[in-house]
Design a protein around this motif. Structure first.
Motif, PDB file in Angstrom:
ATOM      1  N   THR A 122      63.504  -2.649  -0.365  1.00  0.00           N
ATOM      2  CA  THR A 122      63.368  -3.894   0.383  1.00  0.00           C
ATOM      3  C   THR A 122      64.651  -4.710   0.238  1.00  0.00           C
ATOM      4  O   THR A 122      65.305  -4.642  -0.811  1.00  0.00           O
ATOM      5  CB  THR A 122      62.149  -4.705  -0.107  1.00  0.00           C
ATOM      6  OG1 THR A 122      61.978  -5.852   0.720  1.00  0.00           O
ATOM      7  CG2 THR A 122      62.301  -5.148  -1.540  1.00  0.00           C
ATOM      8  N   CYS A 160      66.884  -8.019  -0.533  1.00  0.00           N
ATOM      9  CA  CYS A 160      66.677  -9.131  -1.453  1.00  0.00           C
ATOM     10  C   CYS A 160      67.871 -10.076  -1.391  1.00  0.00           C
ATOM     11  O   CYS A 160      68.937  -9.736  -0.880  1.00  0.00           O
ATOM     12  CB  CYS A 160      66.466  -8.636  -2.881  1.00  0.00           C
ATOM     13  SG  CYS A 160      67.909  -7.893  -3.648  1.00  0.00           S
ATOM     14  N   GLU A 203      65.227 -12.855  -5.149  1.00  0.00           N
ATOM     15  CA  GLU A 203      64.092 -13.100  -4.251  1.00  0.00           C
ATOM     16  C   GLU A 203      63.961 -11.920  -3.307  1.00  0.00           C
ATOM     17  O   GLU A 203      64.884 -11.609  -2.559  1.00  0.00           O
ATOM     18  CB  GLU A 203      64.312 -14.373  -3.434  1.00  0.00           C
ATOM     19  CG  GLU A 203      64.328 -15.633  -4.268  1.00  0.00           C
ATOM     20  CD  GLU A 203      64.557 -16.858  -3.413  1.00  0.00           C
ATOM     21  OE1 GLU A 203      64.253 -16.832  -2.192  1.00  0.00           O
ATOM     22  OE2 GLU A 203      65.059 -17.849  -3.962  1.00  0.00           O
ATOM     23  N   GLU A 207      62.597  -9.933  -0.085  1.00  0.00           N
ATOM     24  CA  GLU A 207      62.252 -10.314   1.281  1.00  0.00           C
ATOM     25  C   GLU A 207      60.820  -9.881   1.592  1.00  0.00           C
ATOM     26  O   GLU A 207      60.347  -8.851   1.130  1.00  0.00           O
ATOM     27  CB  GLU A 207      63.215  -9.639   2.252  1.00  0.00           C
ATOM     28  CG  GLU A 207      63.187 -10.226   3.648  1.00  0.00           C
ATOM     29  CD  GLU A 207      64.294  -9.647   4.493  1.00  0.00           C
ATOM     30  OE1 GLU A 207      63.994  -8.769   5.318  1.00  0.00           O
ATOM     31  OE2 GLU A 207      65.455 -10.074   4.305  1.00  0.00           O
ATOM     32  N   GLY A 208      60.150 -10.669   2.382  1.00  0.00           N
ATOM     33  CA  GLY A 208      58.789 -10.313   2.791  1.00  0.00           C
ATOM     34  C   GLY A 208      57.758 -10.815   1.806  1.00  0.00           C
ATOM     35  O   GLY A 208      58.000 -11.701   0.997  1.00  0.00           O
ATOM     36  N   ASP A 209      56.602 -10.208   1.854  1.00  0.00           N
ATOM     37  CA  ASP A 209      55.471 -10.627   1.038  1.00  0.00           C
ATOM     38  C   ASP A 209      55.256  -9.696  -0.148  1.00  0.00           C
ATOM     39  O   ASP A 209      54.153  -9.224  -0.382  1.00  0.00           O
ATOM     40  CB  ASP A 209      54.214 -10.633   1.920  1.00  0.00           C
ATOM     41  CG  ASP A 209      53.505 -11.957   1.908  1.00  0.00           C
ATOM     42  OD1 ASP A 209      53.986 -12.865   1.213  1.00  0.00           O
ATOM     43  OD2 ASP A 209      52.472 -12.075   2.582  1.00  0.00           O
ATOM     44  N   VAL A 210      56.306  -9.444  -0.917  1.00  0.00           N
ATOM     45  CA  VAL A 210      56.215  -8.525  -2.056  1.00  0.00           C
ATOM     46  C   VAL A 210      55.770  -9.322  -3.281  1.00  0.00           C
ATOM     47  O   VAL A 210      56.449 -10.251  -3.705  1.00  0.00           O
ATOM     48  CB  VAL A 210      57.574  -7.842  -2.343  1.00  0.00           C
ATOM     49  CG1 VAL A 210      57.476  -6.929  -3.531  1.00  0.00           C
ATOM     50  CG2 VAL A 210      58.045  -7.084  -1.115  1.00  0.00           C
ATOM     51  N   ALA A 211      54.624  -8.966  -3.817  1.00  0.00           N
ATOM     52  CA  ALA A 211      54.104  -9.629  -5.015  1.00  0.00           C
ATOM     53  C   ALA A 211      54.463  -8.785  -6.234  1.00  0.00           C
ATOM     54  O   ALA A 211      54.002  -7.666  -6.375  1.00  0.00           O
ATOM     55  CB  ALA A 211      52.601  -9.796  -4.909  1.00  0.00           C
TER      56      ALA A 211
END
Length: 97
Positions: free
Chosen positions: A11, A13, A29, A31-35
């Motif tokens: 992903t 970052c 950080e 990107e996207g909705d990565v928990a």
């Protein structure tokens, strides 16, 4: 689904690095909705980031996220209970493995 590790994925970052009298930090950080959860590993790719005193920088890179499986996640939480201990691992690398 693995007990220790789930399949990894790449992903983009953003990395913010600052070195000054008031701050000394590096934040990643994704990107996207990565928990990110306890036991997960994040490997940021690219050359080492060098920031002089009094400077800050914001860089876009790619990262590989390797989520922990249920067994490793439980072990990480159990061994960190009651301690001030990092539950996540972030590393920077100059190669893809």
């Amino acid at each position: 689904m693995g007990l220790l590790r789930e399949p990894s994925f790449d992903t983009p970052c953003r990395i913010a690095v600052e070195q000054s009298e008031a701050h000394f930090h590096a934040h990643v950080e994704l990107e996207g909705d990565v928990a990110i959860q306890p036991g997960d590993k994040v490997r940021v790719h690219g050359a080492p980031i060098i920031v002089g005193f009094g400077e800050s920088i914001l860089i876009q890179r790619m990262a590989t996220v390797q989520p922990a499986g249920p067994l490793l996640r439980a072990w990480t939480k159990l061994t960190a209970m009651g301690e001030l201990k990092e539950l996540y691992e972030v590393s920077f690398t100059t190669s893809r493995w």
